[in-house]
Motif scaffolding. Sequence first.
Motif, PDB file in Angstrom:
ATOM      1  N   VAL A 156      12.176  29.782  40.217  1.00  0.00           N
ATOM      2  CA  VAL A 156      12.287  28.884  41.371  1.00  0.00           C
ATOM      3  C   VAL A 156      12.562  27.460  40.907  1.00  0.00           C
ATOM      4  O   VAL A 156      13.393  26.750  41.466  1.00  0.00           O
ATOM      5  CB  VAL A 156      11.004  28.948  42.236  1.00  0.00           C
ATOM      6  N   ARG A 157      11.868  27.031  39.871  1.00  0.00           N
ATOM      7  CA  ARG A 157      12.043  25.668  39.353  1.00  0.00           C
ATOM      8  C   ARG A 157      13.342  25.479  38.584  1.00  0.00           C
ATOM      9  O   ARG A 157      13.771  24.358  38.359  1.00  0.00           O
ATOM     10  CB  ARG A 157      10.871  25.297  38.446  1.00  0.00           C
ATOM     11  N   GLY A 158      13.925  26.548  38.122  1.00  0.00           N
ATOM     12  CA  GLY A 158      15.169  26.450  37.363  1.00  0.00           C
ATOM     13  C   GLY A 158      14.947  26.205  35.881  1.00  0.00           C
ATOM     14  O   GLY A 158      15.886  25.872  35.171  1.00  0.00           O
ATOM     15  N   THR A 159      13.734  26.371  35.413  1.00  0.00           N
ATOM     16  CA  THR A 159      13.473  26.218  33.985  1.00  0.00           C
ATOM     17  C   THR A 159      13.716  27.560  33.294  1.00  0.00           C
ATOM     18  O   THR A 159      13.382  28.609  33.843  1.00  0.00           O
ATOM     19  CB  THR A 159      12.020  25.753  33.714  1.00  0.00           C
ATOM     20  N   PRO A 160      14.301  27.531  32.131  1.00  0.00           N
ATOM     21  CA  PRO A 160      14.576  28.799  31.447  1.00  0.00           C
ATOM     22  C   PRO A 160      13.275  29.492  31.052  1.00  0.00           C
ATOM     23  O   PRO A 160      12.296  28.838  30.704  1.00  0.00           O
ATOM     24  CB  PRO A 160      15.385  28.390  30.221  1.00  0.00           C
ATOM     25  N   SER A 161      13.291  30.798  31.147  1.00  0.00           N
ATOM     26  CA  SER A 161      12.101  31.553  30.750  1.00  0.00           C
ATOM     27  C   SER A 161      12.500  32.578  29.705  1.00  0.00           C
ATOM     28  O   SER A 161      13.479  33.300  29.862  1.00  0.00           O
ATOM     29  CB  SER A 161      11.466  32.237  31.955  1.00  0.00           C
ATOM     30  N   ARG A 162      11.742  32.592  28.665  1.00  0.00           N
ATOM     31  CA  ARG A 162      11.969  33.539  27.595  1.00  0.00           C
ATOM     32  C   ARG A 162      10.610  33.916  27.044  1.00  0.00           C
ATOM     33  O   ARG A 162       9.828  33.052  26.640  1.00  0.00           O
ATOM     34  CB  ARG A 162      12.826  32.918  26.508  1.00  0.00           C
ATOM     35  N   VAL A 163      10.317  35.188  27.064  1.00  0.00           N
ATOM     36  CA  VAL A 163       9.041  35.664  26.556  1.00  0.00           C
ATOM     37  C   VAL A 163       9.248  36.062  25.109  1.00  0.00           C
ATOM     38  O   VAL A 163      10.033  36.960  24.809  1.00  0.00           O
ATOM     39  CB  VAL A 163       8.524  36.862  27.380  1.00  0.00           C
ATOM     40  N   THR A 164       8.584  35.366  24.240  1.00  0.00           N
ATOM     41  CA  THR A 164       8.626  35.728  22.826  1.00  0.00           C
ATOM     42  C   THR A 164       7.204  36.056  22.401  1.00  0.00           C
ATOM     43  O   THR A 164       6.274  35.304  22.666  1.00  0.00           O
ATOM     44  CB  THR A 164       9.176  34.589  21.955  1.00  0.00           C
TER      45      THR A 164
END
Length: 168
Positions: free
Chosen positions: A130-138
Motif C-alpha cells: 500500500v505504501r509503495g515501499t519495496p518488500s523483500r523477505v530475506t
Amino acid sequence: MPTPAPSASTPPPAPPATGAAPPGLPPGPPRTPPAPPSRARRLAAPVATLAGVAAAFAYVGTVDPNEPGHYPVCPLLRFTGILCPGCGGLRSAHAFARGDLVTALGCNALAVAGYAVFAVVMAVWLVRAVRGTPSRVTVRPVWWWVLGAVLALFTIVRNLPVGSALAP
C-alpha cells in the motif's frame, strides 16, 4: 585539413546520454526511467496470495479431514508409524477455519504457530504494498537451521511418550 579549435563561445561537446548508441550507430532517444507501478498492481500479488490461502482454508474448513477418504494419509505415518511435523496439520487447519483454536492447537501446535507467522508476514507485505515501499523477505541461513532444529525437536518429542500431548 586540421579541425579548428573551439572558441570560447562554443560549448564543449555533451557527454553521451545513458541511452546512447554504440559508436558507429546513430544515437537513440534518451531512456526514461519506468513509471512506478500503480497501487492496484502492487497489491495484486499479496491479495492473490491471500485469496489462495483463504480458498484453501475454506475448502479444508468445509471438507472434514477427520472423515476417512477425503485426503491422503501421511506416507511417513502409514509406512513407519512415526508422526511427521505436519501430521495433524489438516485437522488443525479444519479446526482453525471453524474458529476452534483449542482443537487446532491440540491437532498440531506448530501449524498454528505457522499460521500466526504467515499472518504477520502477510500484514507486513500488504502494508508495504500500500505504501509503495519495496518488500523483500530475506532469511539468513542460521534461521533456516533454527527452523529445521525446531521441526526435528517437535517431531522427536511428539513421538515420545512424554510428548503425547503434541500428537494429534
